[in-house]
Design an enzyme around this catalytic site. Sequence first.
Site, short mmCIF file in Angstrom:
data_model
loop_
_atom_site.label_atom_id
_atom_site.label_comp_id
_atom_site.label_asym_id
_atom_site.label_seq_id
_atom_site.Cartn_x
_atom_site.Cartn_y
_atom_site.Cartn_z
N ASP A 1 0.85 -1.20 0.00
CA ASP A 1 0.00 0.00 0.00
C ASP A 1 0.89 1.25 0.00
OD1 ASP A 1 -1.86 2.11 0.66
OD2 ASP A 1 -3.23 0.55 1.36
N SER B 1 -7.13 4.08 -1.33
CA SER B 1 -6.89 2.63 -1.33
C SER B 1 -8.15 1.83 -1.64
CB SER B 1 -6.34 2.19 0.03
OG SER B 1 -5.07 2.74 0.22
N THR C 1 -8.01 -2.06 1.72
CA THR C 1 -7.39 -2.94 0.72
C THR C 1 -7.92 -4.38 0.80
OG1 THR C 1 -5.44 -1.52 0.88
CG2 THR C 1 -5.20 -3.58 -0.35
N GLU D 1 -0.99 -8.05 1.83
CA GLU D 1 -0.77 -6.60 1.79
C GLU D 1 0.25 -6.13 2.83
OE1 GLU D 1 -3.74 -3.95 3.37
OE2 GLU D 1 -3.07 -2.29 2.12
N ASP E 1 2.13 2.59 3.40
CA ASP E 1 1.29 3.77 3.18
C ASP E 1 1.31 4.72 4.39
OD1 ASP E 1 -0.98 5.21 1.79
OD2 ASP E 1 -2.09 4.48 3.54
N HIS F 1 2.18 8.65 4.82
CA HIS F 1 1.27 9.68 5.36
C HIS F 1 1.94 10.45 6.51
CE1 HIS F 1 -2.46 9.01 3.19
NE2 HIS F 1 -2.33 7.70 3.36
N ASP G 1 -1.36 0.05 -4.75
CA ASP G 1 -2.62 0.71 -5.10
C ASP G 1 -2.37 2.13 -5.61
OD1 ASP G 1 -1.71 1.37 -2.56
OD2 ASP G 1 -3.64 1.11 -1.57
N HIS G 2 -1.30 2.76 -5.07
CA HIS G 2 -0.93 4.13 -5.41
C HIS G 2 0.35 4.43 -4.67
CE1 HIS G 2 -2.13 5.00 -1.35
NE2 HIS G 2 -3.28 4.39 -1.59
MG MG Z 1 -4.26 -0.73 2.56
ZN ZN Z 2 -3.15 6.04 2.25
#
Ligand code: MG
Ligand code: ZN
Length: 374
Positions: free
Chosen positions: A49, A90, A143, A264, A269, A273, A311-312
């Site tokens: 993620d 996500s 996710t 995952e 992620d 952040h 996912d990004h």
């Molecule tokens: Mg996720």
């Molecule tokens: Zn995020």
Amino acid sequence: MKKYLTLIIVFLLCVFTTFSCKKAKATNKTELTSSENKAPKNIILLIGDGMGLSQVSVSQFYNNETSNFDRFSIIGLIKTSAHGSLITDSAAAATALASGVKTYNGAIGVTKDSISVETIVEQISNRGIATGLIATSSITHATPASFYAHVKSRSMYEDIAYFLVNSDIDFFAGGGLKFFNKRKDKKDLIAQLKRNGFDVNTVVLPQNILSNPPSGQPRKQAILLAEDEMPKMNEGRGDFLPNATKLALEVLSKNENGFFLMIEGSQIDWGGHDNDSDYLISELLDFDKTIGLVLDFAIQNGETLVIVTADHETGGFTLSNDDGNDNKIKPTFSTNDHSATLIPVFAEGPGASLFGGIYENTAVYTKMISLFSE
Ligand code: MG
Ligand code: ZN
């Protein structure tokens, strides 16, 4: 006469050479086609993620081991925009990967018009293929949720847990216990899981339990080891992700019709952040280690396709130089949110060649389901 003889010999040589060359080419092509086009029995999809290319590069620069990303031969790039947003979250991104539709940010397993759309997990479990999900977040987080739930908002965790209990999933591991046993509607979903044939493991020391996989006939496994998300790597999560993966492979690979497993690295992620490079790096290295053991399994197994993607990207993360010193890397962030950058896809095993090129995130689903349909 001598002249004719020479001509005949030259002619025969030509014919022979042409024929043997053609034959060699044909053989080569046959071999290549059969190994490339062979459909996999099993697919393992690993999602980092928030993992863009700079996050992947962490496995080169902050790793005592050789990066497991180096072991892939097929690389592609995906475009990640959501319906109505250039930058995805996500939920929309995982819905694209799991069901092949572009939807709005926040949507779990529903179209842009909030209509349920079948996930790959639902489609293949109807055909006797075993399925599993592992996350380092809560198992009800966006996710993993997008592979089994259908709700119009990612924050509906208790509804999402209800979908999981009533799904055909055979194995899951992650956090999120409170959405099963401390619910507003007072339902006891842990009891429901047991009635549905699951071994339920909620003991908080993952290493001890996961190192002793169940013997005999494999049973469905529900592993919920934290109230909400699992601890961070640098706060003592240990080998939860690789150990849960090992156990999943052991259980799912016993199914003779094959399996699909989604793993995952959820917190890469969150490091992005938080603009916290130590957090991000430790999560990425844990994910890299897990990729390594998945590839080891796949190589030995020979019928397993391994796909790694994200996912990004999160954080607009980059590996800058440190104050003009080109020999020192300084991890740098440009946002505390997601970014629109292209995301890499790594593939290895039967069917991997389908994953080269540049395409939409929805095509990851299309390619996987086409391989399961062969
Ligand atoms: Mg996720
Ligand atoms: Zn995020």
